[in-house]
Design a protein around this motif. Structure first.
Motif, PDB file in Angstrom:
ATOM      1  N   PRO A 118       0.807  -1.236   0.000  1.00  6.96           N
ATOM      2  CA  PRO A 118       0.000   0.000   0.000  1.00  6.96           C
ATOM      3  C   PRO A 118       0.829   1.270   0.000  1.00  6.96           C
ATOM      4  N   SER A 119       1.968   1.297   0.703  1.00  7.58           N
ATOM      5  CA  SER A 119       2.785   2.511   0.734  1.00  7.58           C
ATOM      6  C   SER A 119       3.414   2.785  -0.629  1.00  7.58           C
ATOM      7  N   GLU A 120       3.841   1.748  -1.334  1.00 15.13           N
ATOM      8  CA  GLU A 120       4.380   1.935  -2.689  1.00 15.13           C
ATOM      9  C   GLU A 120       3.302   2.479  -3.616  1.00 15.13           C
ATOM     10  N   ASN A 137       2.695  -3.368   4.335  1.00 13.63           N
ATOM     11  CA  ASN A 137       3.933  -2.585   4.432  1.00 13.63           C
ATOM     12  C   ASN A 137       4.949  -3.255   5.353  1.00 13.63           C
ATOM     13  N   ASP A 138       4.480  -3.763   6.508  1.00 14.24           N
ATOM     14  CA  ASP A 138       5.394  -4.414   7.451  1.00 14.24           C
ATOM     15  C   ASP A 138       5.917  -5.729   6.886  1.00 14.24           C
ATOM     16  N   GLU A 139       5.052  -6.476   6.222  1.00 16.60           N
ATOM     17  CA  GLU A 139       5.491  -7.748   5.642  1.00 16.60           C
ATOM     18  C   GLU A 139       6.556  -7.526   4.573  1.00 16.60           C
ATOM     19  N   ARG A 140       6.345  -6.514   3.742  1.00 16.86           N
ATOM     20  CA  ARG A 140       7.341  -6.216   2.713  1.00 16.86           C
ATOM     21  C   ARG A 140       8.675  -5.841   3.346  1.00 16.86           C
ATOM     22  N   ALA A 141       8.627  -5.049   4.422  1.00  9.82           N
ATOM     23  CA  ALA A 141       9.868  -4.665   5.099  1.00  9.82           C
ATOM     24  C   ALA A 141      10.573  -5.889   5.684  1.00  9.82           C
ATOM     25  N   ASN A 142       9.808  -6.801   6.256  1.00 11.04           N
ATOM     26  CA  ASN A 142      10.412  -8.007   6.843  1.00 11.04           C
ATOM     27  C   ASN A 142      11.043  -8.898   5.779  1.00 11.04           C
ATOM     28  N   VAL A 143      10.365  -9.058   4.659  1.00 11.86           N
ATOM     29  CA  VAL A 143      10.913  -9.880   3.579  1.00 11.86           C
ATOM     30  C   VAL A 143      12.184  -9.245   3.022  1.00 11.86           C
ATOM     31  N   GLY A 144      12.172  -7.923   2.857  1.00  5.54           N
ATOM     32  CA  GLY A 144      13.360  -7.241   2.349  1.00  5.54           C
ATOM     33  C   GLY A 144      14.538  -7.354   3.300  1.00  5.54           C
ATOM     34  N   THR A 145      14.277  -7.249   4.598  1.00  6.71           N
ATOM     35  CA  THR A 145      15.350  -7.400   5.586  1.00  6.71           C
ATOM     36  C   THR A 145      15.916  -8.809   5.559  1.00  6.71           C
ATOM     37  N   LYS A 146      15.023  -9.793   5.474  1.00  5.03           N
ATOM     38  CA  LYS A 146      15.466 -11.188   5.415  1.00  5.03           C
ATOM     39  C   LYS A 146      16.300 -11.441   4.160  1.00  5.03           C
ATOM     40  N   PHE A 147      15.885 -10.863   3.040  1.00  4.65           N
ATOM     41  CA  PHE A 147      16.627 -11.039   1.787  1.00  4.65           C
ATOM     42  C   PHE A 147      18.030 -10.454   1.902  1.00  4.65           C
ATOM     43  N   LYS A 148      18.142  -9.286   2.525  1.00  3.25           N
ATOM     44  CA  LYS A 148      19.434  -8.606   2.607  1.00  3.25           C
ATOM     45  C   LYS A 148      20.378  -9.284   3.594  1.00  3.25           C
ATOM     46  N   LYS A 149      19.856  -9.736   4.731  1.00  4.37           N
ATOM     47  CA  LYS A 149      20.721 -10.255   5.785  1.00  4.37           C
ATOM     48  C   LYS A 149      20.975 -11.756   5.694  1.00  4.37           C
ATOM     49  N   GLU A 194      -9.802 -11.047 -18.933  1.00  2.00           N
ATOM     50  CA  GLU A 194      -8.401 -10.634 -18.990  1.00  2.00           C
ATOM     51  C   GLU A 194      -8.087  -9.638 -17.884  1.00  2.00           C
ATOM     52  N   ILE A 195      -6.834  -9.669 -17.437  1.00  5.12           N
ATOM     53  CA  ILE A 195      -6.401  -8.776 -16.373  1.00  5.12           C
ATOM     54  C   ILE A 195      -4.920  -8.454 -16.563  1.00  5.12           C
ATOM     55  N   LEU A 196      -4.541  -7.237 -16.201  1.00  6.11           N
ATOM     56  CA  LEU A 196      -3.151  -6.781 -16.258  1.00  6.11           C
ATOM     57  C   LEU A 196      -2.587  -6.756 -14.845  1.00  6.11           C
ATOM     58  N   VAL A 197      -1.350  -7.210 -14.688  1.00  7.86           N
ATOM     59  CA  VAL A 197      -0.724  -7.312 -13.363  1.00  7.86           C
ATOM     60  C   VAL A 197       0.670  -6.696 -13.445  1.00  7.86           C
ATOM     61  N   HIS A 198       1.039  -5.917 -12.432  1.00 10.27           N
ATOM     62  CA  HIS A 198       2.413  -5.397 -12.399  1.00 10.27           C
ATOM     63  C   HIS A 198       2.879  -5.207 -10.959  1.00 10.27           C
ATOM     64  N   CYS A 199       4.193  -5.190 -10.781  1.00  8.95           N
ATOM     65  CA  CYS A 199       4.811  -4.894  -9.497  1.00  8.95           C
ATOM     66  C   CYS A 199       5.884  -3.842  -9.736  1.00  8.95           C
ATOM     67  N   TRP A 200       6.937  -3.817  -8.929  1.00  6.93           N
ATOM     68  CA  TRP A 200       7.949  -2.767  -9.051  1.00  6.93           C
ATOM     69  C   TRP A 200       8.852  -2.979 -10.257  1.00  6.93           C
ATOM     70  N   ARG A 201       9.397  -4.208 -10.422  1.00  2.00           N
ATOM     71  CA  ARG A 201      10.334  -4.445 -11.521  1.00  2.00           C
ATOM     72  C   ARG A 201       9.904  -5.582 -12.441  1.00  2.00           C
ATOM     73  N   GLY A 227       8.134  -3.738 -14.964  1.00  2.00           N
ATOM     74  CA  GLY A 227       7.313  -3.262 -13.870  1.00  2.00           C
ATOM     75  C   GLY A 227       7.083  -1.758 -13.859  1.00  2.00           C
ATOM     76  N   TYR A 228       6.710  -1.276 -12.691  1.00  2.00           N
ATOM     77  CA  TYR A 228       6.414   0.152 -12.515  1.00  2.00           C
ATOM     78  C   TYR A 228       7.635   1.010 -12.810  1.00  2.00           C
ATOM     79  N   LYS A 229       8.813   0.461 -12.562  1.00  2.00           N
ATOM     80  CA  LYS A 229      10.043   1.207 -12.852  1.00  2.00           C
ATOM     81  C   LYS A 229      10.146   1.525 -14.345  1.00  2.00           C
ATOM     82  N   ALA A 230       9.783   0.579 -15.184  1.00  2.00           N
ATOM     83  CA  ALA A 230       9.798   0.818 -16.633  1.00  2.00           C
ATOM     84  C   ALA A 230       8.736   1.843 -17.025  1.00  2.00           C
ATOM     85  N   PHE A 231       7.586   1.806 -16.365  1.00  2.00           N
ATOM     86  CA  PHE A 231       6.543   2.803 -16.662  1.00  2.00           C
ATOM     87  C   PHE A 231       7.008   4.201 -16.304  1.00  2.00           C
ATOM     88  N   ARG A 232       7.718   4.362 -15.189  1.00  2.00           N
ATOM     89  CA  ARG A 232       8.208   5.676 -14.797  1.00  2.00           C
ATOM     90  C   ARG A 232       9.181   6.227 -15.838  1.00  2.00           C
TER      91      ARG A 232
END
Length: 542
Positions: A118-120, A137-149, A194-201, A227-232
């Motif tokens: 939701p924050s993105e 938002n919290d789940e995304r932060a936890n997954v990102g922390t786990k991925f990095k560490k 039909e449906i369109l789906v996108h995320c960040w990358r 993803g959304y990065k390409a749209f930007r």
């Protein structure tokens, strides 16, 4: 290894000298020799076999969706290796679209879901896309922390732990979005399937959801490559080449004229496009420029309403009667989508705005195109008509009813101008507002804003190097005979003036206010020492 030769030399050293220790293995060799290294602990034979089995199991599962769904739904059986295999194969199992194709499908009316958090989504999203978050938002932060560490495998397993209870609701929410799109009046063919789906990358999140909706929901789900990065990137590049602007070099365009070879005309046009043609509608505060733009739009002309998209009228009181402003990023997305829908063979009318509209910034490429516009049409509306427009737009009972805490916010806005108006003038404006003398208040504020606009429009004919410098010419829309403000009549006059400009029969406007003063100073400075200025010479001759 580097230490081999050193160990051989150490055996020949005298006995009273300590032997050199073997070199520390490199990170690459540490993994090969059983050390930890950057890639984590080495896999034993059994672990490696289990990883291969998990990947193979997921590869087979892509062809057997029902079995794979059962595997992913079982928390004990779905381990890191299973997720690695799923991630490796799911991206090739879904259909992807390039940005232009994705935007065209979105504009056609197909349902679109943004699976970011939701924050993105709140920070900026594709216009028309609804939020179907895979993680909070919290789940995304936890997954990102786990991925990095810890690493990718553990992070994907944690992500699957969060998503597993939501699988059924994701499918149901997506189906509701599809049903809503299909029920629209101008729904495209197959909109119900039909449906369109996108995320960040365009990675794991969108591909996994698209695969789920295809297998479990029976929908044709297509993702956005990049993803959304390409749209930007697509949105920022809609207007012109931004390199010279972002580097801050004002001479870059002149250098490009000599550096680019003649055969690269296509590259030159991409950097400095001349189409679509932009016609800027200018005028002092209260001229009803937005109303005139709406009248032009209702008459079938192409209009880019920046103030409407920004939810702000541009002045210190521009929030009156408006919803909260979007973020600058979302404003840029909305403007880019609107710009992309225009026919580039027809002119686009836009209001004369500065680099900011309220708290949001005008897209850099668009602002440069506006400053390079060849024609600026200035509305010269009578002072009494401007007062009536301002009172109706900012202080009428309807405007006050549409604006929460209208009086409190108006008083605060006047207080914010104290530094520019001075203490006495700010107190006078506050008194007029408190006495409900809205006509007197509007007249008082026009005196202030007229000076600002004259400064903004300065050098409209391309002379000088100030902030108002433009490449185009300024023309005046003649409105002296209007007995009352009428947006439709003014819109007709705008089109008549533009026709005369194109025919070469319309004279350029005479600068007023700060613009006239600055041009007079430049003309005086251009006269050679000892020579008479044009006006003085004429007087001497007479």
């Amino acid at each position: 290894p580097r230490g081999g030769r050193r160990r051989e030399r150490s055996q020949a050293l005298p006995p009273w000298r300590p032997k050199q220790l073997p070199d520390r293995p490199t990170r690459k060799n540490a993994v090969n020799q059983g050390g930890r290294g950057r890639r984590g602990p080495p896999r034993s034979g059994g672990a490696m076999a289990k990883h291969v089995d998990g990947a193979a199991e997921c590869t087979a599962g892509i062809d057997d969706p029902e079995a794979l769904l059962k595997l992913l739904a079982d928390e004990e059986e779905c381990d890191e290796n299973t997720m690695e295999g799923f991630a490796k194969n799911v991206k090739t199992a879904v259909e992807g679209l390039e940005v232009d194709e994705f935007v065209a499908a979105l504009r056609a009316g197909y349902a679109c879901v943004d699976v970011r958090s939701p924050s993105e989504y709140a920070h900026g999203h594709l216009p028309g896309a609804s939020n179907l978050p895979l993680f909070t938002n919290d789940e995304r932060a936890n997954v990102g922390t786990k991925f990095k560490k810890i690493g990718r495998g553990k992070a994907m397993k944690l992500g699957m732990h969060y998503v597993r209870p939501k699988l059924a609701s994701i499918v149901e929410d997506a189906k509701r979005a599809v049903a809503t799109a299909a029920s629209a009046e101008n729904a495209p063919p197959n909109a119900s399937n039909e449906i369109l789906v996108h995320c960040w990358r365009g990675g794991m999140r969108s591909c996994a959801v698209a695969w789920l909706l295809s297998t479990e929901g029976g929908l044709r789900a297509r993702t956005l490559r990049g993803g959304y990065k390409a749209f930007r990137a697509w949105a920022m590049g809609q207007y012109c080449y931004l390199g010279p602007l972002l580097k801050g070099s004002h001479e870059k365009k002149a250098r490009d004229a000599f550096e680019l070879p003649e055969k690269s005309e296509e590259e030159w046009n991409a950097r400095y496009p001349t189409s679509p043609r932009i016609v800027v509608i200018g005028g002092r505060t209260g001229c009803g420029k937005t109303r005139v733009l709406h009248a032009l739009r209702d008459a079938g002309h192409q209009v880019l309403d920046l103030e409407g998209l920004a939810n702000h009228s541009g002045s210190n009181f521009g929030w009156v009667g408006r919803d909260p402003q979007p973020t600058t990023q979302q404003f840029g997305n909305d403007v880019a989508m609107k710009w992309g829908s225009f026919d580039h063979e027809r002119p686009i009318f836009v209001e004369d705005e500065g680099p900011n509209v309220g708290k949001v910034s005008t897209p850099p490429g668009l602002y440069r195109r506006m400053r390079d516009a060849s024609v600026v049409l200035r509305l010269n509306v009578a002072f009494q008509h401007r007062i009536s427009v301002l009172v109706e737009d900012y202080a009428s009972p309807e405007a006050q009813a549409r604006t929460p805490r209208w009086r409190e916010r108006m008083e605060k806005a006047v207080a914010q101008l104290r530094r520019r108006l001075g203490g006495e003038r700010a107190a006078e404006a506050a008194r007029l507002l408190a006495d409900d003398d809205f006509q007197g208040f509007a007249e008082f504020m026009l005196r202030y804003y007229d000076k600002l606009y004259d400064k903004h429009i300065a050098n409209a004919e391309g002379t000088g190097t100030g902030k108002g410098a433009r490449a185009g010419d300024l023309y005046e829309v003649r409105l002296e005979d209007l007995e009352a403000f009428d947006a439709v009549t003014i819109a007709d006059r705008v089109m008549e003036t533009l026709k005369r400009v194109d025919a070469g029969t319309e004279p350029k406007a005479t600068p007023t206010g700060a613009a006239a003063q600055q041009q007079a100073e430049e003309a005086k400075a251009s006269v050679a020492p000892g020579a008479a200025a044009p006006a003085d010479a004429a007087a001497a001759k007479s």
